[in-house]
Scaffold this active site. Structure first.
Site, short mmCIF file in Angstrom:
data_model
loop_
_atom_site.label_atom_id
_atom_site.label_comp_id
_atom_site.label_asym_id
_atom_site.label_seq_id
_atom_site.Cartn_x
_atom_site.Cartn_y
_atom_site.Cartn_z
N HIS A 1 -4.03 16.27 14.22
CA HIS A 1 -4.49 14.50 14.54
C HIS A 1 -5.36 13.99 13.61
CE1 HIS A 1 -3.04 14.12 18.94
NE2 HIS A 1 -2.44 15.70 18.60
N TYR B 1 -9.51 24.16 19.12
CA TYR B 1 -10.28 22.79 18.40
C TYR B 1 -11.71 23.53 17.80
CZ TYR B 1 -7.31 19.62 21.38
OH TYR B 1 -6.28 19.27 21.69
C1 HEM Z 1 -1.85 25.15 22.87
C2 HEM Z 1 -2.32 23.35 23.00
C3 HEM Z 1 -2.92 23.07 21.69
C4 HEM Z 1 -3.33 23.39 20.41
C5 HEM Z 1 -2.64 24.44 19.86
C6 HEM Z 1 -3.88 21.96 19.87
C7 HEM Z 1 -4.51 21.54 18.97
C8 HEM Z 1 -5.36 20.98 18.22
C9 HEM Z 1 -6.39 20.91 17.09
C10 HEM Z 1 -6.23 21.95 16.40
C11 HEM Z 1 -6.73 19.62 16.63
C12 HEM Z 1 -7.97 19.33 15.94
C13 HEM Z 1 -9.17 19.47 16.20
C14 HEM Z 1 -10.83 18.63 16.10
O1 HEM Z 1 -10.39 18.88 14.86
O2 HEM Z 1 -11.60 18.80 16.42
C15 HEM Z 1 -6.50 19.04 17.99
C16 HEM Z 1 -6.93 17.51 18.24
C17 HEM Z 1 -5.85 17.43 18.73
N1 HEM Z 1 -5.22 17.52 20.10
FE1 HEM Z 1 -4.27 19.11 20.62
N2 HEM Z 1 -3.93 20.64 20.68
C18 HEM Z 1 -3.45 21.56 21.85
C19 HEM Z 1 -2.23 20.77 23.01
C20 HEM Z 1 -2.70 19.27 23.11
C21 HEM Z 1 -2.65 19.02 24.77
C22 HEM Z 1 -1.89 19.35 25.85
C23 HEM Z 1 -3.06 17.94 24.26
C24 HEM Z 1 -2.89 16.75 25.08
C25 HEM Z 1 -3.58 15.62 25.37
C26 HEM Z 1 -4.30 17.42 23.31
C27 HEM Z 1 -4.43 16.13 22.58
C28 HEM Z 1 -5.29 16.55 21.41
C29 HEM Z 1 -5.61 15.28 20.87
C30 HEM Z 1 -5.83 13.88 21.57
C31 HEM Z 1 -6.12 15.54 19.98
C32 HEM Z 1 -7.36 14.53 19.08
C33 HEM Z 1 -8.64 14.70 18.79
C34 HEM Z 1 -9.46 13.92 18.13
O3 HEM Z 1 -9.23 12.87 17.43
O4 HEM Z 1 -10.41 15.16 17.89
N3 HEM Z 1 -4.02 19.14 22.43
N4 HEM Z 1 -4.93 19.46 19.56
#
Ligand code: HEM
Length: 369
Positions: free
Chosen positions: A78, A343
């Protein structure tokens, strides 16, 4: 000089204790050695060095980087997004189910972020049909609620391991620079739980606006009321303006659209909380709950302004879904702890990179563009 008789002439230590025998000295060294070994083992276990095939947050983030490249200072997933600010006006209706202050009637300030999935902060907005909304509610009592939601009703997989395998299957082939379609097909064939997500993908189109999307928590959580009773829930943000339009060819239309809409007025969503019935799965984000489940309109999210993520307040927020106030708890969904750890790893990497610091030179990756 007279030597008092209570000080015998034998070799005694200065504190009067008998000297240690060789055996005792050896035993003590062995004990110190064992403690050191145990500490090294514990670090090795936690760090994943002892079992390189074990899935750790480091490996998960390395895989995200292998798929998208490294863009210093940016989120590892993201990566392309914008900051937003506003507030949440509680309706008071969720108060019966949760003691969290955010659900008492009143207003809670918000710092949020819209984004598209993927690790490339320059990806065209039309490259994926998914949009995301992340929010940090700052309660007056100092506690925070952070949540990240995606614009689809189900997640493709239920476990961190399956998510990792999905990322592996999507990794670009060095020969073509593109993912190998056969590997992707093999992954989905081996994971029938992805069916609901694939059915959604078939009809989904990249929307023209962040402001017209619904955003789902996907993971289940547990609300705790004032009596300590627990209620399994999921939530979603439903826009007041639900118009559907597909985006154009400008690679950055989402940011431009949001800026234009906010210049004309606030953008509003309703926080709809769905209560589980006994037996509804709380550990499987690939499964929706039956449509007749009770729903509560917990209040209105009002967004009033946007700023670029490079300088906005959301840049340094880790929207860890396990930062929860009293009255909201994690469920048994295995994705939640994996998300929290991933995260944090992404956050540590991006905030320790030069490009992240305001006023520093443009990173090499950016300079090439
Ligand atoms: C094991 C599963 C998942 C992994 C490994 C993963 C990994 C990540 C990572 C690494 C980020 C960046 C975080 C940062 O640097 O602040 C991210 C962002 C995000 N993820 Fe996931 N994610 C997973 C599952 C999900 C699920 C189930 C959702 C459900 C809604 C989700 C929603 C988001 C959202 C909305 C962001 C953006 C957050 C922002 O705007 O800072 N993710 N994800």
């Amino acid at each position: 000089m007279n030597v008092p008789s209570e000080f015998p002439p034998s070799a005694a230590s200065s504190d009067g204790k008998a000297p240690l025998s060789n055996r005792s000295v050896l035993l003590r060294f062995a004990l110190i050695g064992a403690v050191l070994l145990l500490t090294v083992f514990a670090f090795g276990y936690v760090g994943g060095w002892l079992a390189p095939s074990r899935l750790t947050a480091q490996r998960m983030i390395n895989q995200l980087q292998a798929n998208a490249g490294v863009f210093p200072g940016y989120r590892r997933n993201h990566a392309k997004g914008v900051c937003v600010a506003g507030y949440f006006d509680s309706s008071g209706q969720a108060q019966t189910f949760s003691a969290a202050q955010v659900f008492a009637p009143g207003r809670t300030p918000i710092v949020g972020r819209f984004a598209i999935p993927g690790g490339n902060p320059y990806a065209p907005d039309g490259s994926v049909p998914i949009r995301s909304m992340a929010l940090r509610f700052s309660q007056a009592n100092g506690q925070q609620w952070r949540t990240g939601m995606n614009s689809m009703p189900v997640f493709p997989v239920a476990t961190p391991q399956a998510f990792f395998e999905q990322l592996q299957a999507q990794q670009p082939d060095p020969a073509t620079g593109k993912p190998n379609p056969a590997k992707i097909a093999a992954f989905f064939a081996a994971h029938p739980e992805t069916a609901a997500f694939l059915a959604w993908v078939k009809t989904a189109k990249p929307s023209a606006s962040f402001a017209t999307e619904s955003y789902w928590s996907l993971n289940a959580f547990v609300l705790v009321d004032a009596n300590g009773e627990k209620h399994a829930v999921r939530w979603r943000m439903v826009p007041e303006n639900g118009e559907t339009a597909t985006g154009g060819s400008d690679p950055n239309y989402l940011d431009a659209d949001l800026t234009q809409r906010l210049a004309q007025g606030q953008q509003r969503w309703h926080l709809i909380i769905t209560l589980a019935s006994p037996g509804d799965p709380t550990n499987d984000a690939t499964k929706t709950w039956p449509a007749d489940r009770r729903e509560i309109d917990a209040g209105t999210l009002v967004l009033t302004s946007t700023t670029p993520q490079e300088s906005g307040a959301c840049r340094d927020i880790n929207y860890d879904p396990l930062v929860l106030p009293d009255g909201i708890q994690a469920s048994d969904d295995p994705l939640l702890p994996a998300r929290s750890a991933a995260y944090a790893t992404s956050y540590l990497r991006r905030t320790s990179e030069e490009a992240h610091l305001p006023g520093t030179a443009t990173s090499q990756t950016e300079a090439k563009r």
